[in-house]
Design a protein around this motif. Structure first.
Motif, short mmCIF file in Angstrom:
data_model
loop_
_atom_site.label_atom_id
_atom_site.label_comp_id
_atom_site.label_asym_id
_atom_site.label_seq_id
_atom_site.Cartn_x
_atom_site.Cartn_y
_atom_site.Cartn_z
N ALA A 127 33.44 42.99 38.10
CA ALA A 127 33.72 41.92 39.08
C ALA A 127 34.72 40.89 38.54
N PRO A 128 34.51 40.31 37.35
CA PRO A 128 35.51 39.34 36.85
C PRO A 128 36.88 39.97 36.59
N LEU A 129 36.90 41.21 36.14
CA LEU A 129 38.19 41.86 35.91
C LEU A 129 38.93 42.08 37.22
N ILE A 130 38.21 42.45 38.26
CA ILE A 130 38.84 42.62 39.57
C ILE A 130 39.34 41.28 40.09
N LEU A 131 38.56 40.22 39.91
CA LEU A 131 38.99 38.89 40.34
C LEU A 131 40.23 38.43 39.57
N LEU A 132 40.26 38.70 38.28
CA LEU A 132 41.44 38.36 37.48
C LEU A 132 42.66 39.10 37.99
N ALA A 133 42.51 40.38 38.30
CA ALA A 133 43.63 41.16 38.83
C ALA A 133 44.08 40.61 40.18
N GLN A 134 43.13 40.20 41.01
CA GLN A 134 43.49 39.63 42.31
C GLN A 134 44.21 38.30 42.15
N ASN A 135 43.79 37.49 41.19
CA ASN A 135 44.46 36.21 40.95
C ASN A 135 45.89 36.42 40.49
N ARG A 136 46.09 37.39 39.61
CA ARG A 136 47.45 37.68 39.15
C ARG A 136 48.31 38.19 40.31
N GLN A 137 47.74 39.02 41.17
CA GLN A 137 48.48 39.51 42.33
C GLN A 137 48.81 38.37 43.28
N GLU A 138 47.90 37.43 43.43
CA GLU A 138 48.14 36.28 44.30
C GLU A 138 49.31 35.45 43.77
N VAL A 139 49.38 35.27 42.46
CA VAL A 139 50.49 34.52 41.86
C VAL A 139 51.81 35.25 42.12
#
Length: 177
Positions: A92-104
Motif C-alpha cells: 500500500a505505501p509503495l503504491i501510494l508513493l508511485a501514485q504521488n510521483r505520477q501526480e508530480v
C-alpha cells in the motif's frame, strides 16, 4: 539589548549542526521512487495475480496434503494470513508513493501543456490580426475587373475624341473638348 550575549542563544541565529559519532545513512529517494513505481506496476499485472494464486494454492495444498510432520501451517492458515497481510502492508505505501510521483509528473506535463496552449493561443490571435489587416488592405487594392472597366471607359473616351466630326450632327459643346 546587550551585545555580550553569545550568538548561540539568540533565536534569529541558527544553531550549529551537531555531529554524531555514527554517520547518518542517506538513500537516494529517486531510486527508491523508481523501485516503488516498478513494484506498483508489477502488482497491477495479471502475471502478479497468477503468481500469488499459484503461491497460495501451493501453500494450502502443501499444508493440507503433506504428511503431518511436514506441515508448517495447519488449517486456519494463520501464517499465510500473516504473510499476505505483511505483503499488503508494504504494498500500500509503495503504491501510494508511485501514485504521488505520477501526480508530480502529471502536474509538470499539465503545466507544459498550459504553456504550449497559451503560446498557440497568442500565435492564433496574432495570425487573426494579420488576416484582418490583410483583408482591410486588400479592400484598398485595385482589382483586375475594376482596371478593365476603367481602361474600357478611357478607350471609349479616346475613340469618341478621335472620330471625325460630322457636320450633320449637332456639335458637342466647346467645353467638352
Amino acid at each position: 539589548m546587550s551585545e555580550s550575549r553569545p550568538a548561540r542563544s539568540r533565536l534569529d541565529t541558527p544553531r550549529d549542526t551537531r555531529r554524531s559519532l555514527r554517520p547518518r545513512r542517506s538513500y537516494d529517494a529517486d531510486a527508491f521512487g523508481v523501485f516503488a513505481e516498478q513494484f506498483a506496476r508489477f502488482m497491477g499485472t495479471a502475471r502478479f495475480l497468477a503468481y500469488m494464486t499459484i503461491f497460495v494454492a501451493v501453500w494450502m495444498a502443501w499444508n493440507i496434503l503433506a504428511p503431518t510432520q511436514w506441515r508448517f501451517d495447519e488449517f486456519p492458515f494463520i501464517f499465510l494470513t500473516l504473510m499476505l497481510s505483511l505483503q499488503a502492508s508494504y504494498a500500500a505505501p509503495l503504491i501510494l508513493l508511485a501514485q504521488n510521483r505520477q501526480e508530480v509528473r502529471d502536474k509538470v506535463v499539465a503545466e507544459q501543456d498550459r504553456q504550449v496552449n497559451a503560446r498557440a493561443h497568442a500565435d492564433m490571435e496574432f495570425l487573426a490580426r494579420e488576416v484582418a489587416s490583410l483583408r482591410m488592405s486588400v479592400g484598398e487594392v485595385v482589382t483586375r475587373d475594376f482596371l478593365r472597366s476603367e481602361f474600357r471607359g478611357l478607350l471609349n473616351d479616346l475613340d469618341e475624341r478621335s472620330r471625325p466630326v460630322d457636320p450633320d450632327e449637332d456639335e458637342p459643346g466647346v467645353a467638352d473638348r
